[in-house]
Scaffold this motif. Sequence first.
Motif, PDB file in Angstrom:
ATOM      1  N   TYR A 184       0.848  -1.194   0.000  1.00  0.00           N
ATOM      2  CA  TYR A 184       0.000   0.000   0.000  1.00  0.00           C
ATOM      3  C   TYR A 184       0.881   1.240   0.000  1.00  0.00           C
ATOM      4  CZ  TYR A 184      -3.010  -3.620   1.984  1.00  0.00           C
ATOM      5  OH  TYR A 184      -3.678  -4.790   2.220  1.00  0.00           O
ATOM      6  N   GLN A 185       0.411   2.288  -0.632  1.00  0.00           N
ATOM      7  CA  GLN A 185       1.177   3.530  -0.669  1.00  0.00           C
ATOM      8  C   GLN A 185       1.465   4.038   0.743  1.00  0.00           C
ATOM      9  OE1 GLN A 185      -0.306   6.548  -3.372  1.00  0.00           O
ATOM     10  NE2 GLN A 185       0.734   8.182  -2.287  1.00  0.00           N
ATOM     11  N   GLU A 186       0.477   3.938   1.613  1.00  0.00           N
ATOM     12  CA  GLU A 186       0.655   4.403   2.990  1.00  0.00           C
ATOM     13  C   GLU A 186       1.831   3.712   3.675  1.00  0.00           C
ATOM     14  OE1 GLU A 186      -1.224   3.142   7.200  1.00  0.00           O
ATOM     15  OE2 GLU A 186      -2.618   3.225   5.512  1.00  0.00           O
ATOM     16  N   ALA A 187       1.865   2.388   3.594  1.00  0.00           N
ATOM     17  CA  ALA A 187       2.908   1.620   4.280  1.00  0.00           C
ATOM     18  C   ALA A 187       4.287   1.857   3.662  1.00  0.00           C
ATOM     19  CB  ALA A 187       2.567   0.137   4.256  1.00  0.00           C
ATOM     20  N   ILE A 188       4.340   1.958   2.323  1.00  0.00           N
ATOM     21  CA  ILE A 188       5.625   2.205   1.660  1.00  0.00           C
ATOM     22  C   ILE A 188       6.138   3.588   2.038  1.00  0.00           C
ATOM     23  CG2 ILE A 188       6.728   2.571  -0.588  1.00  0.00           C
ATOM     24  CD1 ILE A 188       4.945   0.335  -1.693  1.00  0.00           C
ATOM     25  N   THR A 189       5.243   4.560   2.124  1.00  0.00           N
ATOM     26  CA  THR A 189       5.638   5.912   2.528  1.00  0.00           C
ATOM     27  C   THR A 189       6.255   5.894   3.921  1.00  0.00           C
ATOM     28  OG1 THR A 189       3.895   6.928   1.171  1.00  0.00           O
ATOM     29  CG2 THR A 189       4.781   8.250   2.984  1.00  0.00           C
ATOM     30  N   GLN A 190       5.579   5.244   4.864  1.00  0.00           N
ATOM     31  CA  GLN A 190       6.089   5.170   6.229  1.00  0.00           C
ATOM     32  C   GLN A 190       7.416   4.407   6.284  1.00  0.00           C
ATOM     33  OE1 GLN A 190       2.463   3.509   7.915  1.00  0.00           O
ATOM     34  NE2 GLN A 190       2.045   5.422   8.991  1.00  0.00           N
ATOM     35  N   ALA A 191       7.509   3.339   5.499  1.00  0.00           N
ATOM     36  CA  ALA A 191       8.729   2.529   5.486  1.00  0.00           C
ATOM     37  C   ALA A 191       9.921   3.341   4.987  1.00  0.00           C
ATOM     38  CB  ALA A 191       8.521   1.291   4.609  1.00  0.00           C
ATOM     39  N   ARG A 192       9.724   4.095   3.934  1.00  0.00           N
ATOM     40  CA  ARG A 192      10.834   4.850   3.350  1.00  0.00           C
ATOM     41  C   ARG A 192      11.303   5.971   4.292  1.00  0.00           C
ATOM     42  NH1 ARG A 192      12.593   3.368  -1.378  1.00  0.00           N
ATOM     43  NH2 ARG A 192      13.946   5.200  -1.342  1.00  0.00           N
ATOM     44  N   ILE A 193      10.384   6.557   5.010  1.00  0.00           N
ATOM     45  CA  ILE A 193      10.758   7.579   5.990  1.00  0.00           C
ATOM     46  C   ILE A 193      11.684   6.970   7.056  1.00  0.00           C
ATOM     47  CG2 ILE A 193       9.862   9.072   7.837  1.00  0.00           C
ATOM     48  CD1 ILE A 193       9.366  10.165   5.010  1.00  0.00           C
ATOM     49  N   GLN A 194      11.476   5.673   7.330  1.00  0.00           N
ATOM     50  CA  GLN A 194      12.286   4.961   8.326  1.00  0.00           C
ATOM     51  C   GLN A 194      13.517   4.301   7.716  1.00  0.00           C
ATOM     52  OE1 GLN A 194       9.438   2.268  10.117  1.00  0.00           O
ATOM     53  NE2 GLN A 194       8.041   3.960  10.581  1.00  0.00           N
ATOM     54  N   GLY A 195      13.767   4.574   6.427  1.00  0.00           N
ATOM     55  CA  GLY A 195      14.959   4.048   5.779  1.00  0.00           C
ATOM     56  C   GLY A 195      14.812   2.653   5.208  1.00  0.00           C
ATOM     57  N   VAL A 196      13.593   2.132   5.151  1.00  0.00           N
ATOM     58  CA  VAL A 196      13.343   0.802   4.578  1.00  0.00           C
ATOM     59  C   VAL A 196      13.194   0.958   3.067  1.00  0.00           C
ATOM     60  CG1 VAL A 196      11.820  -1.208   4.571  1.00  0.00           C
ATOM     61  CG2 VAL A 196      12.188   0.069   6.699  1.00  0.00           C
ATOM     62  N   PRO A 197      14.002   0.229   2.264  1.00  0.00           N
ATOM     63  CA  PRO A 197      14.090   0.507   0.817  1.00  0.00           C
ATOM     64  C   PRO A 197      13.006  -0.134  -0.056  1.00  0.00           C
ATOM     65  CG  PRO A 197      15.626  -1.227   1.382  1.00  0.00           C
ATOM     66  CD  PRO A 197      14.967  -0.815   2.676  1.00  0.00           C
ATOM     67  N   LEU A 198      11.742  -0.046   0.357  1.00  0.00           N
ATOM     68  CA  LEU A 198      10.649  -0.554  -0.471  1.00  0.00           C
ATOM     69  C   LEU A 198      10.363   0.420  -1.607  1.00  0.00           C
ATOM     70  CD1 LEU A 198       8.105  -1.827   2.221  1.00  0.00           C
ATOM     71  CD2 LEU A 198       9.426  -3.247   0.630  1.00  0.00           C
ATOM     72  N   VAL A 199       9.963  -0.133  -2.768  1.00  0.00           N
ATOM     73  CA  VAL A 199       9.633   0.693  -3.931  1.00  0.00           C
ATOM     74  C   VAL A 199       8.356   0.140  -4.576  1.00  0.00           C
ATOM     75  CG1 VAL A 199      10.389   1.547  -6.175  1.00  0.00           C
ATOM     76  CG2 VAL A 199      12.081   1.165  -4.376  1.00  0.00           C
ATOM     77  N   SER A 200       7.406   1.021  -4.838  1.00  0.00           N
ATOM     78  CA  SER A 200       6.187   0.630  -5.546  1.00  0.00           C
ATOM     79  C   SER A 200       6.476   0.576  -7.048  1.00  0.00           C
ATOM     80  CB  SER A 200       5.063   1.627  -5.274  1.00  0.00           C
ATOM     81  OG  SER A 200       3.915   1.307  -6.027  1.00  0.00           O
TER      82      SER A 200
END
Length: 330
Positions: free
Chosen positions: A92-108
């Motif tokens: 989900y866009q929401e979760a990927i957004t939160q993940a990237r703010i925390q440095g988790v390298p997920l990409v949609s």
Amino acid sequence: MKKWLVLLVSVFLIAGCSANKQKDTSKEKNKPLKKISVVLDWTPNTNHTGLYVAKEKGYFKAEGLDVDIIMPGEAGADQLVASGKADFGVGYQEAITQARIQGVPLVSIAAVIQHNTSGFASPVAKNIKSPKDFAGHTYGGWGSPVEKAVIASLMKKENADVNQVKIINTGDTDFFTAVKRDVDFSWIYYGWTGVEAELRNEKINMIYLTDYSKKLDYYTPVLESNEKMIAKDPETVNAFLKATTKGYKFAIKNPDQAADILIKAAPDLDPKLVKKSQEWLSPKYQDDAKEWGIQKQQVWENYSTWMFDNKLLDKKLDAKKAFTNEFLPK
């Protein structure tokens, strides 16, 4: 004589090239399929139909892939994809957004549905017709801070106070059980739970997020990968999306046949629900986009700005790195 010699040489060259081409093609055919995995966000449903179509109809195989579609388990799709334990996932866009703010390298890498089809649902008897009616009622969700923020945002537009809403965590309890037992309204995808309500002949009021804020018209769900996978093996990402795109395009044009494929893959599902849900959802996969899967930077920026403004993010998102259209078929 020279003319014939030239012709003979040409024939041999052409024959040789043809033989080499056949040989190369043969090698490609005998090349072992590459095993990859895609993890779902939830149990199989019509958000996932394109994946099952691509597998059943051989689209993955044609791209040299042997794809294992797996359930998320306790870890969840985001964690499995981010750690490299799964190559792709439904997120989900929401979760990927939160993940990237925390440095988790997920990409949609693709939008499954072009517009947000979710919203707050309640039985008609509860008389919740607009966000201001949330006041004095109990909301049942999954315990995410974003839920209260969204409810507050919608209520604020009608000068209502979110503190007048009781918010409880109902976990995995299904909507129909929860609204009969513990809560008055919940957040659902109409394409599945709303359609199920129709089949049950249980009348509900639906308050769509997109009716109240363009910033809440975000991508949900999406297909995701991680930066390492994209950098090290772009060919596989491209092959996966080429086949998956064909799967969703088939589902757009052939909802009934696509539904049959999902039912075959997940026989525990209610066939009537799958059929009706697929009919409702198929036109919404691509909707007004030029092609299936395309994502807009503005959508990512709008929603991340909304999250930041509602104190759901510690800093602003670099939207350009959160998604890519690069691997969608041109």
